[in-house]
Every structure is written in C-alpha cells, then in structure tokens.
Design a protein around this motif. Structure first.
Motif, PDB file in Angstrom:
ATOM      1  N   THR A 144       0.832  -1.203   0.000  1.00  0.00           N
ATOM      2  CA  THR A 144       0.000   0.000   0.000  1.00  0.00           C
ATOM      3  C   THR A 144       0.865   1.251   0.000  1.00  0.00           C
ATOM      4  O   THR A 144       0.568   2.231  -0.700  1.00  0.00           O
ATOM      5  CB  THR A 144      -0.945  -0.007   1.216  1.00  0.00           C
ATOM      6  OG1 THR A 144      -1.725  -1.203   1.189  1.00  0.00           O
ATOM      7  CG2 THR A 144      -1.875   1.189   1.203  1.00  0.00           C
ATOM      8  N   TRP A 147       2.226   1.741  -3.483  1.00  0.00           N
ATOM      9  CA  TRP A 147       1.182   2.295  -4.350  1.00  0.00           C
ATOM     10  C   TRP A 147       1.018   3.794  -4.092  1.00  0.00           C
ATOM     11  O   TRP A 147       0.956   4.601  -5.028  1.00  0.00           O
ATOM     12  CB  TRP A 147      -0.134   1.567  -4.096  1.00  0.00           C
ATOM     13  CG  TRP A 147      -1.314   2.209  -4.754  1.00  0.00           C
ATOM     14  CD1 TRP A 147      -1.744   2.036  -6.032  1.00  0.00           C
ATOM     15  CD2 TRP A 147      -2.205   3.169  -4.170  1.00  0.00           C
ATOM     16  NE1 TRP A 147      -2.842   2.826  -6.278  1.00  0.00           N
ATOM     17  CE2 TRP A 147      -3.156   3.528  -5.154  1.00  0.00           C
ATOM     18  CE3 TRP A 147      -2.302   3.748  -2.896  1.00  0.00           C
ATOM     19  CZ2 TRP A 147      -4.171   4.442  -4.906  1.00  0.00           C
ATOM     20  CZ3 TRP A 147      -3.308   4.669  -2.654  1.00  0.00           C
ATOM     21  CH2 TRP A 147      -4.232   5.008  -3.660  1.00  0.00           C
ATOM     22  N   GLN A 151       1.281   7.861  -6.377  1.00  0.00           N
ATOM     23  CA  GLN A 151      -0.031   8.460  -6.640  1.00  0.00           C
ATOM     24  C   GLN A 151      -0.185   9.900  -6.163  1.00  0.00           C
ATOM     25  O   GLN A 151      -1.191  10.532  -6.473  1.00  0.00           O
ATOM     26  CB  GLN A 151      -1.113   7.615  -5.929  1.00  0.00           C
ATOM     27  CG  GLN A 151      -1.216   6.182  -6.390  1.00  0.00           C
ATOM     28  CD  GLN A 151      -1.788   6.062  -7.776  1.00  0.00           C
ATOM     29  OE1 GLN A 151      -2.733   6.756  -8.128  1.00  0.00           O
ATOM     30  NE2 GLN A 151      -1.215   5.184  -8.581  1.00  0.00           N
ATOM     31  N   ARG A 267      -9.395  10.691  -3.058  1.00  0.00           N
ATOM     32  CA  ARG A 267      -9.504   9.280  -2.709  1.00  0.00           C
ATOM     33  C   ARG A 267      -9.457   9.056  -1.200  1.00  0.00           C
ATOM     34  O   ARG A 267      -8.691   9.719  -0.482  1.00  0.00           O
ATOM     35  CB  ARG A 267      -8.381   8.486  -3.387  1.00  0.00           C
ATOM     36  CG  ARG A 267      -8.629   8.247  -4.866  1.00  0.00           C
ATOM     37  CD  ARG A 267      -7.380   7.821  -5.595  1.00  0.00           C
ATOM     38  NE  ARG A 267      -6.451   8.924  -5.738  1.00  0.00           N
ATOM     39  CZ  ARG A 267      -5.289   8.841  -6.359  1.00  0.00           C
ATOM     40  NH1 ARG A 267      -4.909   7.694  -6.890  1.00  0.00           N
ATOM     41  NH2 ARG A 267      -4.502   9.892  -6.467  1.00  0.00           N
ATOM     42  N   VAL A 300     -11.774   1.999  -6.689  1.00  0.00           N
ATOM     43  CA  VAL A 300     -10.789   2.081  -7.768  1.00  0.00           C
ATOM     44  C   VAL A 300      -9.608   1.146  -7.551  1.00  0.00           C
ATOM     45  O   VAL A 300      -8.855   0.875  -8.492  1.00  0.00           O
ATOM     46  CB  VAL A 300     -10.269   3.525  -7.951  1.00  0.00           C
ATOM     47  CG1 VAL A 300     -11.373   4.424  -8.459  1.00  0.00           C
ATOM     48  CG2 VAL A 300      -9.672   4.069  -6.665  1.00  0.00           C
ATOM     49  N   HIS A 301      -9.443   0.646  -6.336  1.00  0.00           N
ATOM     50  CA  HIS A 301      -8.280  -0.215  -6.083  1.00  0.00           C
ATOM     51  C   HIS A 301      -8.521  -1.018  -4.817  1.00  0.00           C
ATOM     52  O   HIS A 301      -9.178  -0.556  -3.885  1.00  0.00           O
ATOM     53  CB  HIS A 301      -7.025   0.638  -5.915  1.00  0.00           C
ATOM     54  CG  HIS A 301      -5.784   0.017  -6.493  1.00  0.00           C
ATOM     55  ND1 HIS A 301      -5.743  -0.577  -7.725  1.00  0.00           N
ATOM     56  CD2 HIS A 301      -4.535  -0.106  -5.991  1.00  0.00           C
ATOM     57  CE1 HIS A 301      -4.520  -1.021  -7.960  1.00  0.00           C
ATOM     58  NE2 HIS A 301      -3.772  -0.768  -6.913  1.00  0.00           N
ATOM     59  N   SER A 302      -7.972  -2.212  -4.798  1.00  0.00           N
ATOM     60  CA  SER A 302      -7.994  -3.052  -3.611  1.00  0.00           C
ATOM     61  C   SER A 302      -6.581  -3.552  -3.376  1.00  0.00           C
ATOM     62  O   SER A 302      -5.939  -4.075  -4.294  1.00  0.00           O
ATOM     63  CB  SER A 302      -8.961  -4.226  -3.801  1.00  0.00           C
ATOM     64  OG  SER A 302      -8.980  -5.044  -2.654  1.00  0.00           O
ATOM     65  N   LEU A 303      -6.089  -3.372  -2.150  1.00  0.00           N
ATOM     66  CA  LEU A 303      -4.712  -3.716  -1.837  1.00  0.00           C
ATOM     67  C   LEU A 303      -4.660  -4.640  -0.627  1.00  0.00           C
ATOM     68  O   LEU A 303      -5.654  -4.836   0.076  1.00  0.00           O
ATOM     69  CB  LEU A 303      -3.901  -2.445  -1.555  1.00  0.00           C
ATOM     70  CG  LEU A 303      -3.723  -1.496  -2.739  1.00  0.00           C
ATOM     71  CD1 LEU A 303      -3.523  -0.071  -2.251  1.00  0.00           C
ATOM     72  CD2 LEU A 303      -2.554  -1.928  -3.591  1.00  0.00           C
ATOM     73  N   ASN A 323      -9.117  -0.754   0.918  1.00  0.00           N
ATOM     74  CA  ASN A 323     -10.013  -0.372  -0.169  1.00  0.00           C
ATOM     75  C   ASN A 323      -9.792   1.102  -0.510  1.00  0.00           C
ATOM     76  O   ASN A 323      -9.829   1.952   0.385  1.00  0.00           O
ATOM     77  CB  ASN A 323     -11.482  -0.585   0.229  1.00  0.00           C
ATOM     78  CG  ASN A 323     -11.816  -2.043   0.418  1.00  0.00           C
ATOM     79  OD1 ASN A 323     -11.144  -2.930  -0.118  1.00  0.00           O
ATOM     80  ND2 ASN A 323     -12.847  -2.322   1.191  1.00  0.00           N
ATOM     81  N   VAL A 324      -9.568   1.380  -1.783  1.00  0.00           N
ATOM     82  CA  VAL A 324      -9.393   2.755  -2.253  1.00  0.00           C
ATOM     83  C   VAL A 324     -10.631   3.165  -3.025  1.00  0.00           C
ATOM     84  O   VAL A 324     -11.003   2.510  -3.990  1.00  0.00           O
ATOM     85  CB  VAL A 324      -8.139   2.883  -3.133  1.00  0.00           C
ATOM     86  CG1 VAL A 324      -7.937   4.354  -3.548  1.00  0.00           C
ATOM     87  CG2 VAL A 324      -6.901   2.365  -2.408  1.00  0.00           C
TER      88      VAL A 324
END
Length: 328
Positions: A144, A147, A151, A267, A300-303, A323-324
């Motif tokens: 995470t 990522w 960003q 986000r 939009v994203h799962s980490l 969860n994003v």
C-alpha cells in the motif's frame, strides 16, 4: 542437537528461501520471513529488519516450546539479534500481563540493539526492536505504501492513526505537497519526525498533530479543510479519554468522518487489519460511511499484504484489507 529441533529449523530456512525475490532487492531490508501456518509454523511470525529479527508468538507457548523456536531460528539464520514478542489473542490476557513479560527489552538471543535503520523501497525507517510490541513499521502495509508513493505527486495527504508516520514519509518521498499526520501519541509522532529527517525531509510541527482522531476530524471539517488523499488505518480497538473505537462496530462512523474531508475527485484509502472482519463486510461498512457523509464512492483499487512474504491459505486468509475509493 535434538531431533525435534531439526524440522523446525528446516521450516525456518525454507520459509526464508521462499522470499527469494525480496531477499535480492537491495532497496528493501524489512520483510516477513515467517507468516504462521502458511509457512508451516502456526501461531508464529518472524519479521526481519536487516540482520535483526523480531519473533511474535500468537498463543501461550510453553517455555520449552519458546526455547525450541528461538534455538531453531538461531540455527537457521544466525541473526545479529532476535527479539521475542508474546501476543496472546485475548484482550484480558494482554491487560493482565506486564509489558516486560510481553515484550522483553533485552533480546532473547544475540546482542542488544537500541535502534537501527531499515529500508523499504528505498525509504528509510527507524526501527526500535526493544520498544514494545510494535517496533516502528507494519510490514503488511508495504504494498500500500508503494502504491501511495506513485499516486500523490503535488497532492495533499491526511494520514489518520499515523503511528510513526510511515504513510506521511512515503507520501512526501512521492512528491506530496503536504502530509498531515494525526495520532493520539506524541511519542510516536516524534518518532515519525525522526523518520522524516532520516530521509532528508523538512519537518513542520504543524503536520504532526497529537490528539483524538475523531476530534480532529471534526475540527478540520469545521474549518472547511479537505485533502486529495485521506488514509484511514485505525487499530482494531482503541480507547482515548473521549472515544472508544472498535473496527468491527464503528468503521462506518470513521469512514463517514473521513469522507467529509476528501476533495471532490479525491480518494479515501480505508484500511482494516481485523482478521475476523471479512472483506465483503468491510467494503459494506466503508460504503455505508461514505453514503452517510452524502458522498458517492467508486472503488478504484484493492490492496493487501505482499503474497511473497505474507502467504495465505484457506485456513489463514490475509488479515489486512485496503479499499481505495474515489469520491464525488
């Protein structure tokens, strides 16, 4: 050498070898070498920070079992130091056990190490292996943090329950315009400032705020402040003078308060490490909180943790959920 110890040492060696891709990555020296049952050693984890190891036990091992684990770790890896943390799952056991019994300040094996630097994707973090149950960096968040670093260039970041401010340090390393860290403990925020300086980052005391997170969420909302990225990574359970938080019960309330501070198009990074909370239930709780705030959220994203050093199994699924959501 007793025959009983040979398989254990072999299990430890094999577990480390399975981390091959990470072991050869010079920009990362902090990783998990043993992750419990999926590595063949139930209720035991071993985190490596360069050549210093931290072994955590998640059940009440007999003294002879503890010694066998420690001896096998030394046989398998020959670390400079090996620290032991006892983490009984029941809160009542934790509450009635002294800190020294849970997290001895002296190493179980090897020489004492007051502090050392560890690398994660080229970012430096100060680790204090004798500090307590938590030594400065939660390794399951490495993916995470990686990522996030890619960003946030030019963006503002709010880091809730910041602990030693790893997300804030990584955000700044990734070019964030501002990273505001909030935690109840001034001590860990000071540690976060040390982490920032370790990476040559400027430190503004106004960006390291000690206080109740819910209280500060309300204050920031009243002031009309908003952030491009809001990271919510609470402990599963916490108590302050004014609030008591349980992730299983109160995450919608937290997600609501956090969502109010996300800029339109920004986000919300919602994190939870409560193993008894399923991924589907967690998603529903975050969505409920976002809706309560009058916002619309698009996943939009799962980490989660790296499968390389945090292997999972059907009996031992990953505890961490990230969860994003992009909010309108």
């Amino acid at each position: 050498m007793s025959p009983a110890r040979v398989p254990l040492a072999q299990s430890f060696r094999a577990a480390r070898e399975r981390r091959g891709p990470l072991l050869t990555e010079p920009r990362t020296t902090a990783l998990r070498w043993v992750n419990g049952a999926p590595d063949g050693v139930p209720d035991v984890t071993v985190d490596a920070f360069a050549d210093v190891l931290v072994m955590s036990l998640y059940r009440d091992f007999a003294p002879s079992e503890e010694q066998a684990l420690l001896d096998a770790a030394v046989e398998a890896w020959a670390p400079r130091s090996l620290y032991l943390k006892r983490r009984p799952r029941e809160a009542r056991v934790l509450a009635n056990t002294s800190r020294e019994a849970l997290a001895p300040e002296v190493p179980a094996r090897g020489a004492p190490v007051e502090a050392l630097e560890a690398l994660e994707n080229g970012v430096r973090f100060l680790i204090r292996p004798a500090q307590g149950l938590s030594v400065g960096l939660y390794l399951d968040m490495r993916e995470t943090r990686a990522w996030l670093m890619g960003q946030v260039k030019g963006l503002t970041v709010l880091n809730l329950f910041s602990y030693t401010c790893a997300f804030g340090v990584v955000a700044t390393a990734g070019g964030a315009r501002r990273a505001l860290n909030i935690d109840t403990s001034r001590r860990v925020l000071d540690w976060g400032e040390e982490n920032a300086r370790l990476n040559g980052q400027p430190v503004d005391r106004y960006d390291y705020v000690a206080g109740d997170v819910f209280d500060w969420l309300g204050r920031l909302a009243k002031k009309g402040q908003a952030f491009d990225v809001v990271i919510s990574d609470p402990p599963s359970f916490s108590t302050t003078r004014t609030t008591r938080f349980s992730a299983a019960r109160d995450y919608p309330q937290l997600a609501e308060a956090a969502a109010r501070l996300v800029t339109p198009g920004g986000r919300l990074v919602a994190c939870c490490n409560l193993s008894t909370l399923t991924g589907r239930r967690f998603e529903a709780m975050v969505a409920e909180g976002v809706a309560r705030a009058g916002r619309q959220g698009r996943p939009v994203h799962s980490l989660g943790p790296s499968p390389v050093d945090f292997p999972a199994s059907p009996e031992a699924p990953p505890g961490l959920k990230v969860n994003v959501l992009q909010l309108r």
